[in-house]
Design a protein around this motif. Structure first.
Motif, short mmCIF file in Angstrom:
data_model
loop_
_atom_site.label_atom_id
_atom_site.label_comp_id
_atom_site.label_asym_id
_atom_site.label_seq_id
_atom_site.Cartn_x
_atom_site.Cartn_y
_atom_site.Cartn_z
N SER A 143 0.82 -1.21 0.00
CA SER A 143 0.00 0.00 0.00
C SER A 143 0.85 1.26 0.00
N GLN A 144 2.13 1.13 0.32
CA GLN A 144 3.01 2.30 0.40
C GLN A 144 3.99 2.39 -0.76
N THR A 145 4.01 1.39 -1.64
CA THR A 145 4.98 1.39 -2.74
C THR A 145 4.30 1.19 -4.08
N SER A 146 3.17 1.82 -4.28
CA SER A 146 2.47 1.67 -5.54
C SER A 146 3.32 2.24 -6.67
N GLY A 147 3.31 1.58 -7.81
CA GLY A 147 4.09 2.03 -8.96
C GLY A 147 3.91 1.08 -10.13
N ASN A 148 4.51 1.45 -11.28
CA ASN A 148 4.40 0.60 -12.47
C ASN A 148 5.75 0.36 -13.13
N ALA A 149 6.86 0.59 -12.42
CA ALA A 149 8.19 0.38 -12.99
C ALA A 149 8.51 -1.10 -13.05
N GLY A 150 9.13 -1.49 -14.18
CA GLY A 150 9.62 -2.85 -14.33
C GLY A 150 11.13 -2.86 -14.27
N ALA A 151 11.72 -4.06 -14.40
CA ALA A 151 13.18 -4.18 -14.32
C ALA A 151 13.86 -3.34 -15.40
N ALA A 152 13.24 -3.26 -16.60
CA ALA A 152 13.85 -2.50 -17.70
C ALA A 152 13.79 -1.00 -17.47
N ASP A 153 12.98 -0.55 -16.52
CA ASP A 153 12.87 0.87 -16.23
C ASP A 153 13.85 1.32 -15.15
N ILE A 154 14.57 0.39 -14.54
CA ILE A 154 15.46 0.68 -13.43
C ILE A 154 16.90 0.35 -13.84
N ILE A 155 17.83 1.23 -13.50
CA ILE A 155 19.23 1.06 -13.89
C ILE A 155 19.79 -0.23 -13.31
N SER A 156 20.57 -0.90 -14.11
CA SER A 156 21.21 -2.14 -13.66
C SER A 156 22.06 -1.86 -12.41
N GLY A 157 21.98 -2.76 -11.46
CA GLY A 157 22.71 -2.58 -10.20
C GLY A 157 21.92 -1.84 -9.16
N ARG A 158 20.76 -1.29 -9.55
CA ARG A 158 19.89 -0.60 -8.60
C ARG A 158 18.62 -1.43 -8.42
N SER A 159 17.90 -1.14 -7.37
CA SER A 159 16.65 -1.86 -7.11
C SER A 159 15.63 -0.90 -6.52
N SER A 160 14.37 -1.33 -6.57
CA SER A 160 13.30 -0.50 -6.05
C SER A 160 12.16 -1.40 -5.60
#
Length: 416
Positions: free
Chosen positions: A183-200
């Motif tokens: 309920s606190q981390t709503s979003g639509n980012a996928g792995a391809a939307d996030i820089i390699s080596g980073r996480s969310s």
């Protein structure tokens, strides 16, 4: 005082009638003629045994005591301290030593206890109060602060949130609950939307990035084209942003730019280097007899006035009422040459002064040696002017002085 007659032998003399003491006044063990002894010496009946001592007789008082050894009465003085009406005061649950001596019954022992009655007081939360010493009748009380009954208080918190617990009494049934991570981390980012080596965290799940990261170094563009009157470039898919002066950038190689605009060595002036390409075009390469050729200024020409402008590939004579001087600074050998040639476009003004004068220069000064007249008030178009020169001039600098009415563009000056 009584009289005791003690006979010493012989008959006759006074008898009991003359005595005042009786046998009960005479200590036991002693004989005497007393009033009641009928003129005979008899043993007294007085009991002289006593418990009196100096310590139980008031100090300063005297008393008589019979000495059984000496058979004499002896005077004694008491040593018992007279305390009179002795008094003292003790504390609660205290005690005191009553001093030895005679007490007259008027003294007393008491306690100094303040009567507090129904003493009351108020005390704050987690505070304390000193109850005053004294007698309390049991009706007093110490009251605490008013406490609000909170019952079972509940609350829900997001990450990093806080809840102020209200003052009051809590019955232990309340709770503070953390809201769900989803309920606190709503979003639509996928792995391809996030820089390699980073996480969310996205919708409660940890997503590890797979986007290529090109931020640490600039990268060459993938492709380039000219379209819609502009350069259009394609870059590799991923995150770009190499920092240069506070801005992100990628780059195009010289080869990519040259290919996009059709640049090659064959269209570049011979000997000129542009974007790693060295020109091979010889159309405007001067020879040793060229003093000026399309921007190559071997005669070292300049102008002391603002009426002559040197451009990249030609010299312009500006319309003005003043003569236009083009002054050389390099020596050329005129020997073996018959003509000075000038290629350009020239216009003649409506007034006079349509003359070009040539000067030769050396350390001793400038000297005119030839002239050329422009005919009529007209423009020539692109033409070549050839002026005969004296071969005896030898090595000298060249100055060209155009009349005030002459304008145009000069492309080449050479000897032939």
């Amino acid at each position: 005082m009584g009289i005791i007659w003690l006979p010493s032998g012989g008959g006759g003399g006074e008898g009991s009638d003359e005595c005042t003491l009786t046998l009960q006044d005479v200590p036991r063990g002693l004989k005497a003629i007393t009033k009641d002894s009928d003129d005979e010496a008899r043993e007294g009946t007085l009991n002289t045994e006593t418990s009196a001592t100096d310590t139980i007789v008031l100090s300063g008082e005297t008393y008589m005591k019979f000495n059984q050894e000496t058979k004499h009465w002896e005077k004694h003085t008491g040593s018992l301290v007279n305390r009179g009406a002795w008094t003292t005061r003790i504390g609660i649950n205290g005690k005191t030593m009553i001093p030895a001596g005679f007490h007259n019954g008027a003294g007393y022992v008491d306690q100094a206890v303040t009567n507090r009655g129904a003493w009351t007081s108020n005390v704050g939360m987690n505070r304390e109060i000193t109850v005053p010493e004294g007698y309390h009748n049991g009706s007093g009380k110490v009251s605490g602060p008013s406490v609000t009954q909170r019952g079972a208080v509940t609350a829900a918190l997001n990450c990093g949130g806080s809840y102020a617990i209200p003052e009051g009494y809590h019955n232990g049934g309340g709770k503070v609950t953390a809201n769900s991570l989803a309920s606190q981390t709503s979003g639509n980012a996928g792995a391809a939307d996030i820089i390699s080596g980073r996480s969310s965290w996205v919708n409660g799940s940890k997503v590890v990035g797979s986007m290529a990261d090109y931020r640490s170094t600039p990268t060459e563009i993938d492709a380039i084209r000219l379209n819609n009157s502009r350069f259009e470039v394609a870059v590799k898919a991923g995150c770009h942003g190499y920092n240069w002066a506070g801005n992100g950038y990628e780059y195009m190689s010289y080869a990519q730019v040259a290919s996009a605009i059709g640049l090659s060595a064959g269209v570049i002036k011979k000997g000129v280097r542009i974007m790693n390409l060295t020109g091979t075009f010889e159309g405007y390469v001067p020879t040793v007899t060229d003093l000026y050729y399309r921007g190559t200024n071997q005669g070292g020409f300049t102008s002391p006035t603002n009426y002559v402008t040197f451009y990249l590939d030609h010299i312009t004579l500006i319309d003005t009422a003043q003569d236009k001087n083009i002054v050389g600074s390099n020596y050329f050998n005129f020997a073996g040459h018959y003509n000075l040639n000038i290629e350009g476009t020239f216009c003649n003004g409506a007034t006079g002064q349509r003359i070009l004068t040539l000067y030769r220069g050396k350390n001793t000064g400038w000297y005119s040696f030839a002239t050329h007249s422009f005919a009529g008030a007209s423009c020539t178009g692109n033409t070549t002017i050839s002026i005969p020169v004296d071969q005896t001039i030898g090595s000298a600098m060249l100055r060209l002085s155009f009349g005030a009415s002459i304008t145009g563009d000069i492309y080449r000056i050479w000897l032939s």
